[in-house]
Design an enzyme around this catalytic site. Structure first.
Site, PDB file in Angstrom:
ATOM      1  N   ASP A   1       7.461 -22.417 -15.016  1.00 31.29           N
ATOM      2  CA  ASP A   1       7.867 -23.122 -16.239  1.00 31.29           C
ATOM      3  C   ASP A   1       7.858 -24.628 -15.974  1.00 31.29           C
ATOM      4  O   ASP A   1       7.907 -25.068 -14.826  1.00 31.29           O
ATOM      5  CB  ASP A   1       9.235 -22.663 -16.748  1.00 31.29           C
ATOM      6  CG  ASP A   1      10.377 -23.009 -15.812  1.00 31.29           C
ATOM      7  OD1 ASP A   1      10.195 -22.915 -14.579  1.00 31.29           O
ATOM      8  OD2 ASP A   1      11.463 -23.389 -16.295  1.00 31.29           O
TER       9      ASP A   1
ATOM     10  N   GLU B   1      13.372 -22.285 -14.149  1.00 31.80           N
ATOM     11  CA  GLU B   1      13.935 -23.265 -13.231  1.00 31.80           C
ATOM     12  C   GLU B   1      14.369 -24.519 -13.963  1.00 31.80           C
ATOM     13  O   GLU B   1      15.399 -25.103 -13.661  1.00 31.80           O
ATOM     14  CB  GLU B   1      12.913 -23.621 -12.138  1.00 31.80           C
ATOM     15  CG  GLU B   1      13.542 -24.250 -10.892  1.00 31.80           C
ATOM     16  CD  GLU B   1      13.680 -25.766 -10.962  1.00 31.80           C
ATOM     17  OE1 GLU B   1      14.446 -26.321 -10.156  1.00 31.80           O
ATOM     18  OE2 GLU B   1      13.033 -26.407 -11.817  1.00 31.80           O
TER      19      GLU B   1
ATOM     20  N   SER C   1      17.648 -31.230  -7.432  1.00 34.40           N
ATOM     21  CA  SER C   1      18.417 -29.998  -7.260  1.00 34.40           C
ATOM     22  C   SER C   1      17.514 -28.800  -7.447  1.00 34.40           C
ATOM     23  O   SER C   1      16.699 -28.776  -8.358  1.00 34.40           O
ATOM     24  CB  SER C   1      19.525 -29.916  -8.308  1.00 34.40           C
ATOM     25  OG  SER C   1      20.296 -31.099  -8.314  1.00 34.40           O
TER      26      SER C   1
END
Lengths: 457, 457
Positions: free
Chosen positions: B88, B152, B398
């Site tokens: 994605d 994600e 992150s």
């Protein structure tokens, strides 16, 4: 005047239908996609002027949206009333908060719901209809000139030039405007002053492109965070505005004036309840009526930057924007305040941030003396139809053109408004009470009558 | 390994074409209107896994977007590498800042321009192609499992459940991820740590409806002004975050660690020049590398409220909104920080303002020990293809799932990223160098080889 009452009674349904028809035209001046509609609205206003009895009426092109002008000269020796109003309206968004279409007027519980119902199509059209009442009953006490513009909501950029180019044509004895509000129908009032306006747009730039907030977060000035900080710094802990020199020319009211102003009926609890806020907010040391009527303010009207869509995007944006406007009071000067703001805002930008400031439009604050013959004629007209003396108030809004009427045409203005503060002007579900609409049409002829009498003395 | 080089050389044009094809699918997970495209992308990834030599591959449905899983078990006695990546991508807006279509990949000056070119389609696809190289040349040193998710960029909401439900299936010896960046091709590096994330959305309400800023301005708390003030108050004059308890669990780096970290090549002037900022910004007492790698931050990712269209609208809006995210470092805990933020933000709301806080998603910070066999295998692989030892760095971004791999699967993670900080991930004109793409495909097999050797000892 029974003849006026009778004419209004006979034609009241048509008067309302004609207003609804006008409200169906989405004459949004701020958005170029409505340009055709604005032009169509101007033409409709012209046709109404002619039908109401004007000798002539015309759509006058400008660099922006046109101005509609019409007149009826009964006798050059009679005093002349110059009516000003505007046929353009505010944008209607956010659309999803309207309970009916902004340009599909509906009447519910005696109220007309539509964008422009009150501001200013409803109030402007009262003058065309009141003129019709007087013209068709041969009772015009004054000559009438009507100038209805299409750019009031975007700063009246081209009206000043129009005034300068038409000083002779616009010669009159008083300007009459209905674009303000009353306290209530039980407490009729006349606004004796208006605030001015300085409207700015700011663009704050940090890095030269949008960044990943993980990779760069904490190491580069974020333009949104910094814009917030800059905006926050514009008020101190007492909600005074911190721009150096901002208050220098503010005329402080005398104790007596403050006292008079605070005599107007005002229920703080009701005010809070009506807005559903736990408390009011404002400059320390002033009442709510003083804050809205006599003190300058600074409000952010819009802000945007970064990702505002669905879900989460971890962006550290390159740019952030805000629209910031200041309401001004005598004797602040719009251009001076714009410059003070611009200088200050650039100065407070921290390292790593650049700022662009663009002034949108401005207007000067005005005060109409309550002891002038024109104000007194308006007060007598209100007394004639409401049965009680109006309370003089100070309006918080701005009609920038009022200051221009004085400087260019040498004319004073009377603000004979019939709106209410809860009419939601500039908001979703704008409305105008049918009662107020008719009350305005009933009252305006009395102003012409009493003004003519005062001028004849 | 000459056999890998030969295979890559023979197939390099096809390897590039296949990536471009994948980049043409707008698999934006944050926006529900792309749901079909996301599903189409998952299917394409599955087909690529099978074509590359997987024994099996499947599209596993979740409550959100599907996870693609594929594997090749050479010999159960060999160590197993679990590859993680995501297919994605971030939303592409603002579209007007792209010089070519975000989903119409073009190659200019040796760079692939497209949304997802680097993050993470380009990097994820290197693993499928490196796997193909090993599988087709019969040189697989480890068993390979690949788990490529589609959420994600929206917080990997359903991956945790997938891990818990498939502990046996996902049994492995190490997790290998390419979703980070290197300092440069001349200074190859490996990220030994990642920041965590807490992402919040706030809604600030003042009056119950949009108001006219003239009529009410200065008497009612403006939610935009107040939101700005609240946001501004979240940093003090030293750019420390003011949320009570925010730093309580932050692990301060030892003097030696700080020293090592600051040895990485970094040119502050070049950094500023590249971003076109007059100065960097950040927490007092820390260098830029420390600020992005080892310190927690708070950034506004988006803000909106009031009138943001063309021209000027004098509205005092009812509501204002912001998306605010915090990057976290060991040993901060995402949910704890979300709660601290939420409590604090509600507490600082002034009278007349109500606040709603909604957490979007979070993830925990992680650190990978540089003395672990897996990190050492990665370092040797880099040495084999770059000719020099990699520098250990700390990444600012992150990958929330990395903490989950440890807690649910008991697996350590190696972050073998080939991106560059100027790849414009999450920004317009995202790119990935063709050189880096091929370098990744060349390096990954060496990791498998050295990891197998270290496990065999």
């Amino acid at each position: 005047m029974q003849v006026w009452k009778d004419y209004l009674e006979t034609n009241k349904d048509r008067f309302l239908d004609e207003l609804l028809e006008l409200l169906r035209i989405p004459s949004v001046s701020a958005d170029s996609k409505y340009k055709e509609d604005v032009a169509r609205c101007a033409e409709a206003v012209k046709q109404h002027m002619l039908a109401a009895g004007c000798d002539m009426a015309e759509v006058c092109p400008t660099k922006g949206h046109p101005i509609v002008y019409g007149e009826k000269i009964v006798d050059p020796k009679l005093p002349t009333v110059l009516v000003y109003g505007h046929y353009d309206v505010q944008p209607a968004d956010p659309l999803e908060l309207w309970t009916s279409g902004p340009f599909e007027p509906v009447i519910k519980d005696g109220k007309i719901y539509a964008r422009g119902a009150c501001d200013d199509k409803g109030q402007m059209f009262m003058h065309i209809k009141a003129f019709e009442v007087m013209a068709k009953t041969n009772t015009l006490a004054c000559n009438v000139k009507m100038m209805i513009e299409g750019e009031e909501e975007v700063g009246s950029d081209n009206l000043g030039k129009f005034l300068e180019a038409n000083v002779e044509k616009l010669k009159a004895d008083i300007v009459l405007i209905s674009d303000t509000s009353m306290i209530s129908m039980e407490n009729p009032s006349i606004e004796s002053g208006l605030r001015g306006l300085a409207y700015m747009e700011v663009e704050v730039t940090g890095p030269n492109r949008d960044l990943h907030s993980g990779v760069y977060g904490g190491a580069v000035a974020n333009p949104i965070n910094q814009l917030c900080k800059m905006i926050a710094s514009l008020h101190d802990e007492n909600n005074h505005i911190t721009i150096p020199g901002f208050y220098d020319k503010v005329l402080e009211l005398k104790a007596e004036e403050r006292n008079d102003l605070n005599k107007a009926p005002f229920d703080l609890d009701e005010y809070k309840k009506e807005l559903n806020v736990s408390d009011v907010w404002g400059e320390l040391g002033y009442t709510t009526l003083e804050r809205t009527g006599t003190r300058p303010t600074l409000d952010v009207n819009g802000i945007w930057g970064g990702y505002t869509g669905e879900g989460a995007k971890t962006v550290l944006p390159s740019k952030a924007y805000a629209k910031i406007s200041m309401r001004l009071v005598p004797n602040q000067i719009s251009t001076e305040i714009s410059n003070l703001f611009s200088d200050h805002f650039k100065k407070i930008a921290p390292a790593g941030i650049t700022v662009k400031v663009t002034p949108h439009h401005g207007g000067e604050p005005v005060v109409t003396p309550t002891d002038s013959p024109a104000y007194q004629a308006a007060a007598k007209a209100i007394k004639a139809t409401f049965g009680k003396d109006p309370i003089p108030t100070r309006g918080g809004g701005s009609i920038p053109i009022v200051a221009l009427f004085e400087s260019v045409l040498g004319l004073k203005t009377v603000l004979l408004g019939f709106g209410l503060d809860n009419d939601n002007i500039h908001s979703p579900n704008e409305k105008y009470d049918v009662f107020n609409y008719y009350k305005g049409i009933e009252t305006i002829p009395f102003f012409h009558k009493y003004f003519a009498e005062s001028e004849a003395k």
